[in-house]
Write an enzyme that holds these catalytic residues in place. Structure first.
Site, PDB file in Angstrom:
ATOM      1  N   SER A   1       0.811  -1.354  -0.091  1.00  0.00           N
ATOM      2  CA  SER A   1      -0.145   0.048  -0.080  1.00  0.00           C
ATOM      3  C   SER A   1       0.744   1.252   0.007  1.00  0.00           C
ATOM      4  O   SER A   1       1.633   1.393  -0.874  1.00  0.00           O
ATOM      5  CB  SER A   1      -0.870  -0.134   1.122  1.00  0.00           C
ATOM      6  OG  SER A   1      -1.834   0.998   1.206  1.00  0.00           O
TER       7      SER A   1
ATOM      8  N   HIS B   1      -8.124  -4.553  -1.999  1.00  0.00           N
ATOM      9  CA  HIS B   1      -6.704  -3.856  -1.453  1.00  0.00           C
ATOM     10  C   HIS B   1      -6.212  -4.388  -0.106  1.00  0.00           C
ATOM     11  O   HIS B   1      -7.110  -4.510   0.807  1.00  0.00           O
ATOM     12  CB  HIS B   1      -7.153  -2.472  -1.172  1.00  0.00           C
ATOM     13  CG  HIS B   1      -5.753  -1.489  -1.274  1.00  0.00           C
ATOM     14  ND1 HIS B   1      -5.021  -1.165  -2.075  1.00  0.00           N
ATOM     15  CD2 HIS B   1      -5.108  -0.964   0.193  1.00  0.00           C
ATOM     16  CE1 HIS B   1      -4.102  -0.511  -1.676  1.00  0.00           C
ATOM     17  NE2 HIS B   1      -4.231  -0.332  -0.205  1.00  0.00           N
TER      18      HIS B   1
ATOM     19  N   ASP C   1      -9.686  -3.272  -6.302  1.00  0.00           N
ATOM     20  CA  ASP C   1      -8.729  -2.235  -5.793  1.00  0.00           C
ATOM     21  C   ASP C   1      -8.963  -1.072  -6.674  1.00  0.00           C
ATOM     22  O   ASP C   1      -8.600  -1.108  -7.957  1.00  0.00           O
ATOM     23  CB  ASP C   1      -7.548  -2.644  -5.651  1.00  0.00           C
ATOM     24  CG  ASP C   1      -6.560  -1.578  -4.795  1.00  0.00           C
ATOM     25  OD1 ASP C   1      -7.298  -0.676  -4.409  1.00  0.00           O
ATOM     26  OD2 ASP C   1      -5.456  -1.698  -4.778  1.00  0.00           O
TER      27      ASP C   1
END
Length: 473
Positions: free
Chosen positions: A301, A435, A405
């Site tokens: 991320s 995600h 995502d």
């Protein structure tokens, strides 16, 4: 589609996270001045996993505070494969077993065009990650404080046998060491720059898994969080860790040049490079088992944004980071965004766990108010004149994306830009995933999370193996 449990958990997760982000925006000065100047690396609501310097589950861990002027710290994950001599039969059995396991599970399909229907890497089975035990011998008898390893391979300080104060791993230096040199993987956790930590329970499980399947020493970075420390604090912390690794490698070489053998069973420090107070400056695990010339960056991320920045700075530094050399990087669902929305940013803007509105709140907390712009170089890798080295000098880059995502399209586009300049930049596209599907606490035990770690290991070992591309496709 994700399961009903994942959908319900996502709803509550988003409500709690959005409230926390809004509170931090409305009360930016809620922390005291001392905390703001020193920074924070974790939040009170974070579940922390204690460090364990013994090989209870195949990986030993320790925490180190590496910057006296801030809260920057790291957690080292050392797999027990470092104890096996590279020339031993046990090491060869382990390598052959690992290779056959990965090759039997991995299937490659046409990928790289960003279309999840016909692209991406998929696995033909989703079995649990298996471990391969070192072949037993008469010398490897179980010890009450060595966790099954012989004292020849696992030495402890005198306190461990006399008082039981320390039961962790302490390697032998010099000629007494029979262990292996393992590649070093520097890992940056996710959390939107405002949450997460290197010693959280979820990150601890993920890093242990990566250390085992990739057969590497994982250095998880506890960088400073926003809004206490805004951009570029987290990015600079990543670069500081790289310089610290280079310093450790050079100090270890200086210690060898002294010509003194370290006697680790004695309470006093001998043969170390020490500071004015007599404390050792050398980190023993990295000095004995780390190979910084085979360094891999991995970010999840927002950690992927940091990893990409550190990779560019490493390329710019050149020999200044010697002997550290970044040979590859892994970007797991990067936290990229931009002013001009992509197709996925429009279609999936209200996706699971981290929707677009919450991500914008996180960027507002991370970027200084006068610099806030979704086309900031830290947020959008596709802007012209981004700065830094040309893309053709970037290390091989593996990008992991998820079907559900909203950030996926920009990550795939960045990988395609790297491919245009002949950089090895494959894309692993996981269907029916969200995600942070491989690093979020609730999803860590799913087959997809385990498959992702093993698929990363297959690709990474092309660049860290001393035998060349033995894990080729």
């Amino acid at each position: 589609m994700p399961s009903v449990a994942v959908k319900l958990y996502s709803v509550f997760f988003k409500l709690i996270l959005k409230r926390r982000l809004q509170n931090r925006i409305q009360n930016p000065n809620s922390t005291d001045e001392a905390t703001t100047s020193f920074g924070v690396t974790s939040r009170p609501e974070e579940t922390i996993a204690a460090a364990n310097p013994s090989f209870t589950d195949g990986v030993a861990t320790k925490d180190i505070h590496i910057d006296p002027s801030s809260c920057l710290s790291i957690r080292i994950f050392l797999p027990d494969t470092c104890l096996v001599s590279p020339d031993s039969d046990a090491a060869r059995v382990r390598v052959r077993g690992t290779r056959s396991e990965h090759e039997s599970r991995f299937v490659r399909t046409n990928s790289g065009n960003g279309n999840s229907s016909n692209g991406g890497y998929r696995r033909n089975s989703y079995g649990a990650v298996e471990t391969y035990n070192v072949a037993a011998s008469s010398s490897n008898r179980r010890s009450s404080y060595c966790n099954g390893f012989s004292t020849d391979d696992l030495s402890t300080s005198s306190k461990s046998s006399e008082t039981g104060a320390y039961r962790g791993y302490s390697p032998l230096f010099g000629g007494g060491s029979r262990g292996r040199k393992l590649p070093v993987m520097v890992q940056f956790h996710g959390g939107g720059f405002v949450a997460g930590s290197c010693d959280s329970a979820a990150n601890d499980v993920f890093c242990r898994r990566i250390a085992k399947v990739c057969d590497v020493i994982v250095v998880a970075v506890g960088y400073r969080l926003a809004p206490e420390d805004r951009y570029p604090a987290a990015f600079e912390d990543g670069v500081k860790v790289m310089h610290w690794l280079a310093k450790q490698a050079n100090l270890a070489e200086c210690g060898k040049s002294l010509g003194k053998k370290v006697e680790s069973r004695k309470a006093d420090v001998q043969g170390h490079v020490v500071d004015a107070f007599g404390a050792s400056l050398v980190e023993p695990w990295l000095a004995a088992h780390g190979d910084p010339s085979r360094c891999v960056l991995l970010g999840a991320s927002c950690g992927a944004n940091i990893a990409d920045y550190v990779a560019r700075k490493s390329v710019e530094s050149g020999t200044l980071l010697a002997p550290v050399k970044v040979v590859a990087q892994v970007l797991m669902y990067p936290f990229f965004i931009g002013n001009t929305p992509t197709h996925s940013e429009i279609k999936l803007s209200n996706s699971y766990f981290f929707d677009k509105s919450m991500s914008i709140l996180a960027w507002k907390l991370f970027l200084p108010e006068e610099e806030f712009n979704l086309d900031h170089p830290a947020a959008n890798p596709l802007i012209p004149n981004r700065g830094g080295p040309p893309l053709k000098r970037m290390p091989p880059t593996l990008t992991v994306v998820a079907e559900h995502d909203w950030m996926r399209d920009r990550a795939i586009a960045y990988a395609q830009e790297l491919k245009k300049v002949n950089v090895d930049a494959p894309v692993l596209d996981y269907k029916d995933c969200v995600h942070e599907f491989a690093t979020l606490d609730m999803l860590l035990r799913t087959p997809e999370a385990q498959a992702c770690a093993e698929d990363i290991a297959i690709w990474v070992k092309k660049y860290i193996s001393l035998r060349g591309h033995e894990f080729s496709y």
